[in-house]
Design a protein around this motif. Sequence first.
Motif, short mmCIF file in Angstrom:
data_model
loop_
_atom_site.label_atom_id
_atom_site.label_comp_id
_atom_site.label_asym_id
_atom_site.label_seq_id
_atom_site.Cartn_x
_atom_site.Cartn_y
_atom_site.Cartn_z
N TRP A 1 0.85 -1.19 0.00
CA TRP A 1 0.00 0.00 0.00
C TRP A 1 0.89 1.24 0.00
N ARG A 2 0.33 2.31 -0.49
CA ARG A 2 0.96 3.61 -0.34
C ARG A 2 0.03 4.41 0.59
N LEU A 3 0.31 4.33 1.89
CA LEU A 3 -0.59 4.94 2.87
C LEU A 3 -0.49 6.46 2.83
N PRO A 4 -1.56 7.14 3.24
CA PRO A 4 -1.59 8.61 3.17
C PRO A 4 -0.43 9.26 3.93
N SER A 5 -0.08 10.45 3.50
CA SER A 5 1.00 11.22 4.13
C SER A 5 0.73 11.37 5.63
N GLY A 6 1.78 11.23 6.44
CA GLY A 6 1.64 11.32 7.89
C GLY A 6 1.46 9.98 8.56
N SER A 7 1.30 8.91 7.79
CA SER A 7 1.13 7.58 8.38
C SER A 7 2.40 7.16 9.13
N ARG A 8 2.20 6.38 10.17
CA ARG A 8 3.30 6.03 11.06
C ARG A 8 3.25 4.56 11.48
N LEU A 9 4.42 4.04 11.77
CA LEU A 9 4.56 2.71 12.35
C LEU A 9 5.16 2.85 13.74
N VAL A 10 4.49 2.26 14.72
CA VAL A 10 5.01 2.22 16.09
C VAL A 10 5.21 0.76 16.45
N ASP A 11 6.46 0.33 16.56
CA ASP A 11 6.73 -1.06 16.91
C ASP A 11 7.27 -1.11 18.33
N ALA A 12 6.71 -2.02 19.11
CA ALA A 12 7.03 -2.14 20.53
C ALA A 12 7.84 -3.40 20.76
N GLY A 13 9.05 -3.22 21.19
CA GLY A 13 9.90 -4.37 21.45
C GLY A 13 11.30 -4.12 20.95
N GLY A 14 12.19 -5.05 21.22
CA GLY A 14 13.58 -4.91 20.81
C GLY A 14 13.87 -5.73 19.57
N HIS A 15 14.85 -5.29 18.81
CA HIS A 15 15.17 -5.97 17.56
C HIS A 15 15.97 -7.25 17.77
N LYS A 16 16.73 -7.33 18.85
CA LYS A 16 17.43 -8.58 19.12
C LYS A 16 16.46 -9.71 19.47
N ARG A 17 15.24 -9.36 19.86
CA ARG A 17 14.24 -10.38 20.20
C ARG A 17 13.55 -10.93 18.95
N ASN A 18 13.87 -10.37 17.82
CA ASN A 18 13.14 -10.72 16.60
C ASN A 18 14.09 -11.19 15.50
N ARG A 19 14.82 -12.26 15.82
CA ARG A 19 15.72 -12.91 14.86
C ARG A 19 16.74 -11.93 14.27
N GLY A 20 17.19 -10.98 15.09
CA GLY A 20 18.25 -10.10 14.65
C GLY A 20 17.86 -9.11 13.57
N VAL A 21 16.59 -8.82 13.40
CA VAL A 21 16.16 -7.84 12.41
C VAL A 21 16.55 -6.45 12.90
N SER A 22 17.26 -5.70 12.07
CA SER A 22 17.77 -4.40 12.49
C SER A 22 16.70 -3.33 12.32
N VAL A 23 16.98 -2.16 12.90
CA VAL A 23 16.09 -1.02 12.73
C VAL A 23 16.00 -0.65 11.25
N GLY A 24 17.14 -0.69 10.56
CA GLY A 24 17.14 -0.37 9.13
C GLY A 24 16.27 -1.32 8.33
N GLU A 25 16.32 -2.61 8.65
CA GLU A 25 15.49 -3.58 7.96
C GLU A 25 14.01 -3.37 8.26
N THR A 26 13.71 -3.04 9.51
CA THR A 26 12.32 -2.75 9.88
C THR A 26 11.79 -1.56 9.08
N ARG A 27 12.59 -0.54 8.99
CA ARG A 27 12.19 0.65 8.23
C ARG A 27 12.05 0.35 6.74
N ALA A 28 12.92 -0.50 6.23
CA ALA A 28 12.82 -0.87 4.81
C ALA A 28 11.51 -1.61 4.55
N MET A 29 11.12 -2.49 5.47
CA MET A 29 9.85 -3.20 5.33
C MET A 29 8.68 -2.22 5.36
#
Length: 364
Positions: free
Chosen positions: A213-241
């Motif tokens: 999707w291309r969500l409307p301007s101002g849309s945000r993602l709030v993720d709660a938790g640490g990245h080491k708890r999620n198979r080593g997914v980095s902040v950069g990878e989360t943002r890329a997703m």
Amino acid sequence: MHCASKRVAYRDTFVDELYQDIGRLITGDSVDARQVESRLRLLARENSAVTAAYWDRHEAGVGIPDGAYKSSPPYLFPDQEPERTFVTSNTTGTGTGRVAYSPRGMELMDLSIVTNADRHVMHGLDEPAVIRLVPSERAAPSMIMAHGMEVIARRFGNPRLNSSVLGGSGVDHHALRALLGRSVAEERPVVLIGATSVFVNLCQSLREGGESWRLPSGSRLVDAGGHKRNRGVSVGETRAMAAEVFGIGPRGHRNLFGMTELASQLYDGEDTAVGPLGERPKASETFVRAQVRAPDDLRVLERGAGLLEVVDLCVLDRPCTLLTGDWGLAGPAGTAVTGRVTKARQRGCSLALDQVTTERGGHV
């Protein structure tokens, strides 16, 4: 204060004035945070002999380890029936713990949640669609994350488009598509909020299905938790997703750290990568702050890695300082949360993790 042999009652004037001052502190009124912290510690010492003994063995005010909430849950007001009790997984050990909130404790927590969300997530948005990647509070009444995110949705979101899309069978993709489609059609920003692990799994599933999707301007993602708890997914990878699947750029990403034992959350402050997986330092507020203690002697560190401690002045029903069982990284920009202390290293990491309940004779 009362003598050490008598507890401070829930309806005592001391507690009433403290509750009022915490509320004013959260909303930004002129209140001395140091005085509030001192009074909270006096209350905990007065109402918990084990806490007093623990502080006598260590530094006064050092955080209560989160493992104590599994073995002997601290609650300072036996004369007041808790309004809610939430369950924590207590990942520093096995099993679950329980955290009780009095009516005043619930009010302060909800006020802290709303104030922090307004400052770090909802600024500039007018009734966005708040889509929660956590169960509804009705489905999971003992999950504090479900409660907190529902509080945010009710306070800030659009009533027609607010919804939880996570149930017993996982994410309801049909409901998610419908909500996102309506939000895009109305050009209404979306706030996706939920656990980091759920978001990562959802994005991987949607990418495999070729959905985006291309969500409307101002849309945000709030993720709660640490990245080491999620198979080593980095902040950069989360943002890329987030960018690939939802069209949310890096400036729309917020990470928060919260625990059942805490009444407040810590949100990313400066957008500067300091942790090994790009973790950002958490912003300090007048009512909540993170700091790092050395594993060997529990001294506070201005720089470097150690045990994460959170001082949460919105906590009324138990000691306001928590030794979390997470690693923290202290620096000039603040403290980043970089992962859990592994079970194999707990005994060598903190004197306090073993010693908090060695002399208990009931509740902490």
